[in-house]
Design a protein around this motif. Sequence first.
Motif, short mmCIF file in Angstrom:
data_model
loop_
_atom_site.label_atom_id
_atom_site.label_comp_id
_atom_site.label_asym_id
_atom_site.label_seq_id
_atom_site.Cartn_x
_atom_site.Cartn_y
_atom_site.Cartn_z
N GLY A 96 110.85 63.69 -8.17
CA GLY A 96 112.16 63.65 -8.81
C GLY A 96 112.88 62.36 -8.47
N ASN A 97 114.07 62.48 -7.88
CA ASN A 97 114.81 61.28 -7.48
C ASN A 97 115.03 61.26 -5.97
OD1 ASN A 97 115.89 58.90 -8.63
ND2 ASN A 97 117.96 59.62 -8.20
N SER A 98 114.16 61.94 -5.23
CA SER A 98 114.33 62.09 -3.79
C SER A 98 114.05 60.80 -3.03
CB SER A 98 113.39 63.18 -3.26
OG SER A 98 113.66 64.41 -3.86
N PRO A 99 114.92 60.44 -2.08
CA PRO A 99 114.65 59.28 -1.23
C PRO A 99 113.39 59.50 -0.39
CG PRO A 99 116.94 59.98 -1.05
CD PRO A 99 116.22 61.05 -1.79
N LEU A 100 112.80 58.41 0.05
CA LEU A 100 111.54 58.48 0.78
C LEU A 100 111.66 59.30 2.06
CD1 LEU A 100 108.61 57.51 0.69
CD2 LEU A 100 109.31 55.48 1.96
N LEU A 101 112.75 59.13 2.80
CA LEU A 101 112.91 59.85 4.07
C LEU A 101 113.08 61.36 3.88
CD1 LEU A 101 115.15 57.39 6.10
CD2 LEU A 101 112.77 58.01 6.58
N GLU A 102 113.43 61.76 2.67
CA GLU A 102 113.59 63.18 2.39
C GLU A 102 112.37 63.79 1.71
OE1 GLU A 102 117.17 63.72 0.16
OE2 GLU A 102 118.40 62.61 1.60
N ALA A 103 111.38 62.96 1.46
CA ALA A 103 110.19 63.43 0.75
C ALA A 103 109.32 64.28 1.66
CB ALA A 103 109.39 62.24 0.23
N ASP A 104 108.69 65.27 1.06
CA ASP A 104 107.71 66.06 1.77
C ASP A 104 106.51 65.17 2.09
OD1 ASP A 104 105.04 67.82 1.28
OD2 ASP A 104 106.58 69.00 2.28
N GLN A 105 106.01 65.25 3.31
CA GLN A 105 104.92 64.38 3.74
C GLN A 105 103.68 64.57 2.88
OE1 GLN A 105 104.14 64.23 7.97
NE2 GLN A 105 102.00 63.70 7.64
N TYR A 135 81.87 40.07 -17.05
CA TYR A 135 83.00 40.34 -17.93
C TYR A 135 83.67 41.64 -17.50
CZ TYR A 135 85.92 41.21 -21.98
OH TYR A 135 87.01 41.44 -22.79
N GLY A 136 84.99 41.60 -17.41
CA GLY A 136 85.73 42.82 -17.10
C GLY A 136 87.21 42.63 -17.30
N ARG A 137 87.85 43.66 -17.80
CA ARG A 137 89.30 43.67 -17.94
C ARG A 137 89.81 44.96 -17.29
NH1 ARG A 137 87.86 39.35 -18.76
NH2 ARG A 137 88.16 38.02 -20.58
N ILE A 138 90.54 44.81 -16.18
CA ILE A 138 91.08 45.94 -15.44
C ILE A 138 92.59 45.92 -15.57
CG2 ILE A 138 91.30 47.03 -13.18
CD1 ILE A 138 88.61 45.66 -12.44
N VAL A 139 93.16 47.03 -16.01
CA VAL A 139 94.60 47.12 -16.20
C VAL A 139 95.11 48.29 -15.35
CG1 VAL A 139 96.50 47.32 -17.82
CG2 VAL A 139 94.33 46.30 -18.57
N ASN A 140 96.01 47.99 -14.43
CA ASN A 140 96.64 49.01 -13.61
C ASN A 140 98.00 49.35 -14.20
OD1 ASN A 140 94.52 49.11 -11.72
ND2 ASN A 140 95.38 47.36 -10.58
N VAL A 141 98.17 50.57 -14.66
CA VAL A 141 99.44 50.97 -15.26
C VAL A 141 100.42 51.26 -14.12
CG1 VAL A 141 100.63 52.59 -16.76
CG2 VAL A 141 98.30 51.85 -17.32
N SER A 142 101.38 50.37 -13.97
CA SER A 142 102.33 50.44 -12.87
C SER A 142 103.70 50.84 -13.41
CB SER A 142 102.39 49.08 -12.15
OG SER A 142 103.23 49.14 -11.03
N SER A 143 104.75 50.33 -12.79
CA SER A 143 106.12 50.69 -13.19
C SER A 143 107.10 49.67 -12.64
CB SER A 143 106.47 52.08 -12.64
OG SER A 143 107.85 52.35 -12.77
N GLY A 144 108.19 49.49 -13.36
CA GLY A 144 109.26 48.66 -12.83
C GLY A 144 109.83 49.21 -11.54
N TYR A 145 109.63 50.49 -11.29
CA TYR A 145 110.05 51.09 -10.03
C TYR A 145 109.32 50.46 -8.84
CZ TYR A 145 113.00 55.10 -11.31
OH TYR A 145 114.05 55.92 -11.72
N GLY A 146 108.19 49.83 -9.11
CA GLY A 146 107.41 49.23 -8.04
C GLY A 146 107.74 47.77 -7.78
N GLN A 147 108.76 47.24 -8.43
CA GLN A 147 109.14 45.84 -8.19
C GLN A 147 109.80 45.70 -6.81
OE1 GLN A 147 110.99 45.59 -12.37
NE2 GLN A 147 110.53 43.46 -11.88
N MET A 148 109.41 44.67 -6.09
CA MET A 148 109.92 44.47 -4.74
C MET A 148 111.44 44.34 -4.71
SD MET A 148 109.53 44.18 -1.50
CE MET A 148 107.80 43.88 -1.14
N TYR A 159 107.10 57.73 -5.33
CA TYR A 159 106.60 57.07 -6.54
C TYR A 159 106.79 55.56 -6.46
CZ TYR A 159 105.96 56.08 -11.52
OH TYR A 159 105.53 55.57 -12.71
N LYS A 160 107.98 55.14 -6.04
CA LYS A 160 108.26 53.71 -5.93
C LYS A 160 107.29 53.03 -4.96
CE LYS A 160 112.49 52.16 -5.78
NZ LYS A 160 113.91 51.97 -5.42
N LEU A 161 107.09 53.66 -3.81
CA LEU A 161 106.19 53.08 -2.81
C LEU A 161 104.77 52.99 -3.35
CD1 LEU A 161 105.90 52.02 0.08
CD2 LEU A 161 105.44 54.38 0.80
#
Length: 235
Positions: A96-105, A135-148, A159-161
């Motif tokens: 959901g929108n839970s902060p990392l420190l509140e996430a279930d391990q 020859y190879g094309r590898i695409v990792n579907v990421s997210s803007g949530y993962g921007q530093m 999710y962000k981490l």
Amino acid sequence: MNQTKKTALITGGNKGIGFELVKQLAEQNYQVLVGSRNRARGEKAAASLQNLGHDVHFVELDVDRKESIQLAAEHVRQVYGRLDVLINNAGVYMDGNSPLLEADQDLLERTLKTNLLGPYHLIQSFLPLMKKYNYGRIVNVSSGYGQMDGMDEKGPGSYKLSKLALNGLTRQLAAEVSGNIKINAVCPGWVKTDMGGPHAPRTAEEAARSIMWLAVLDEEGPNGGFFRDGKEIKW
């Protein structure tokens, strides 16, 4: 099975963005493999496109299980003899929108297992087939949530981490792999899928189009980049 035709594998290919990627690659005359851990759903998705005349097949694949990945890689090697495109599309967003420190391990560990370790093991397992033909094309579907530069903002911590780590994996492996094998990350935006929900502004078809160009890059195309809608974005 056509061992001379370019072959693509999309994880989570039975629905949403993954299914649209399968369809769009098939329309460009690729032999496309629907990776899905649910056999019934995967076979149904493949059959729906076979009925339209597309060269699409089901491959049982659970990205959370290393053994499943290895079995899938051996199956593709024996039956198809090659893999030219790997799109790491399967992913989870469970906090959901839970902060990392509140996430279930356990939730954090499951998220990292699917969103980071799954793509890592897939790339490691399928690279030999790409190196065989240089020859190879590898695409990792990421997210803007993962921007530093977004890590100092609250949000779905696990999710962000996981997406930050996936972006790091993309850059590191792109630097390690030589030859005409390109590894890039892409943010598809906020999409109407099971993960994105019904209020998202983009359709799965639109998101797939924004990813497709990385799957069919020519030799002069980028390597080790992070993109949204064909434009490079900050890590």
